[in-house]
Scaffold this active site. Structure first.
Site, PDB file in Angstrom:
ATOM      1  N   HIS A 100     -23.608 -53.457 -54.294  1.00 32.86           N
ATOM      2  CA  HIS A 100     -24.565 -54.411 -53.724  1.00 32.86           C
ATOM      3  C   HIS A 100     -23.969 -55.812 -53.654  1.00 32.86           C
ATOM      4  CE1 HIS A 100     -25.220 -56.351 -57.607  1.00 32.86           C
ATOM      5  NE2 HIS A 100     -25.268 -55.133 -58.136  1.00 32.86           N
ATOM      6  N   GLU A 208     -27.837 -48.534 -61.860  1.00 30.25           N
ATOM      7  CA  GLU A 208     -26.874 -49.183 -62.737  1.00 30.25           C
ATOM      8  C   GLU A 208     -27.034 -48.676 -64.174  1.00 30.25           C
ATOM      9  OE1 GLU A 208     -24.128 -50.298 -63.474  1.00 30.25           O
ATOM     10  OE2 GLU A 208     -24.038 -52.311 -62.602  1.00 30.25           O
TER      11      GLU A 208
END
Length: 318
Positions: A100, A208
């Protein structure tokens, strides 16, 4: 606009021998419960990122055509040829592992440094100036990094093949459930593909590293659904309303994260049989775990960065 990996990125990307040993033990234990499973390896001499002499601190995928060592026509022809000749226990895929763009938690991490971030600030939602938890948004830079990737993909699709401008365009898309990854996917692929047609799949296993850091706690399913399903995203079955995996007193180890990714790859190679080129938009820690699970060297990725991996998967029967 794209950032080379920071010192923090490089530090976080390293995989210790103890991490690898623990990971292999966990994988062996998991595989022992299965009738069959896939093992993974990197097809050599396709991308510079897999070479031991490529300097991850200075490598720029934007300036170096994703790090290709051959032309895209040759790479894709090789991919198709390998799959056409492969046995039923062997398959090949080209994976684009995307991080990202910069999020507000990245600003916080840089502001306070690794030690103070881990010990104190990461456990809070912000510092009165920056809000980084839970589920932080992209900064303006992060949004622009996704837009820059959009331009880069367009240039790759148009300028780097003699045969077909769609030659390397992924046909399946996956994303972490954290908004910074989903928004990066949207910004990267806007007007190249139609999101409502490609229907990216949001998967819990792609998130994550889980625990303690508030930035890694996801939003409730109802919020993710309201925000992204009208755009065409699909949330995987079994996705809980609340984040049942996040703990305030325990953070996932590297080996635990990599095993989670290994399980996601089992799904990918079992269920996604007819798509050879796949995009996965996730996080730095997840890319670290992905590279570990695939047998790739560790490779630091700056915010908004992309690592392509040419993967050979072999099915093992117990």
């Amino acid at each position: 606009m794209a950032t080379n990996p920071s010192k923090l990125d490089i530090f976080d990307s390293q995989i210790s021998s103890n991490d690898r040993t623990e990971y292999q033990q966990r994988v062996d234990q998991f595989n022992s419960t299965l009738n069959e499973y896939w093992t993974f390896e990197v097809v050599p001499n396709v991308f510079k990122q897999s070479l031991s002499n490529t300097d991850e601190t200075t490598f720029d995928y934007l300036k170096d055509n994703f790090g290709i060592l051959k032309g895209w026509d040759e790479i894709i022809d090789h991919l198709k040829e390998l799959n056409s000749k492969a046995s039923s226990h062997e398959t090949y895929k080209l994976l684009f592992l995307s991080r990202h763009g910069q999020g507000y938690h990245n600003l916080g991490h840089s502001k306070y440094g690794n030690e103070d971030w881990d010990d104190h600030w990461s456990k809070l939602n912000g510092d009165g100036e920056i809000v980084w938890g839970p589920d932080p948004l992209l900064t303006e830079l992060g949004q622009n990094q996704a837009k820059e990737n959009n331009k880069f993909w367009k240039s790759q699709l148009i300028n780097n093949s003699k045969k077909d401008e769609n030659l390397i365009k992924p046909t399946r898309f996956f994303a972490s459930p954290l908004s910074r990854s989903i928004d990066t996917l949207i910004g990267t692929w806007d007007d190249i593909v139609k999101i409502e047609e490609i229907k990216p799949l949001i998967q819990e296993n792609l998130r994550e590293t889980i625990g303690i850091h508030t930035c890694d706690k996801r939003s409730p399913k109802s919020i993710i659904s309201k925000k992204y399903e009208p755009k065409g995203f699909i949330i995987e079955p079994g996705f809980e309303e609340e984040d049942i995996y996040f703990k305030t007193d325990y953070r996932e180890s590297v080996a635990e994260h990599a095993l989670r990714i290994y399980k996601q790859f089992q799904y990918l190679f079992n269920e996604v049989k007819h798509d050879d080129i796949i995009s996965l938009t996730t996080h730095s820690g997840t890319i670290k775990a992905q590279l570990m699970a695939l047998g790739h060297r560790s490779f630091a990725v700056g915010t908004g960065g992309i690592v392509p991996v040419f993967v050979k998967a072999t099915k093992i029967t117990n």
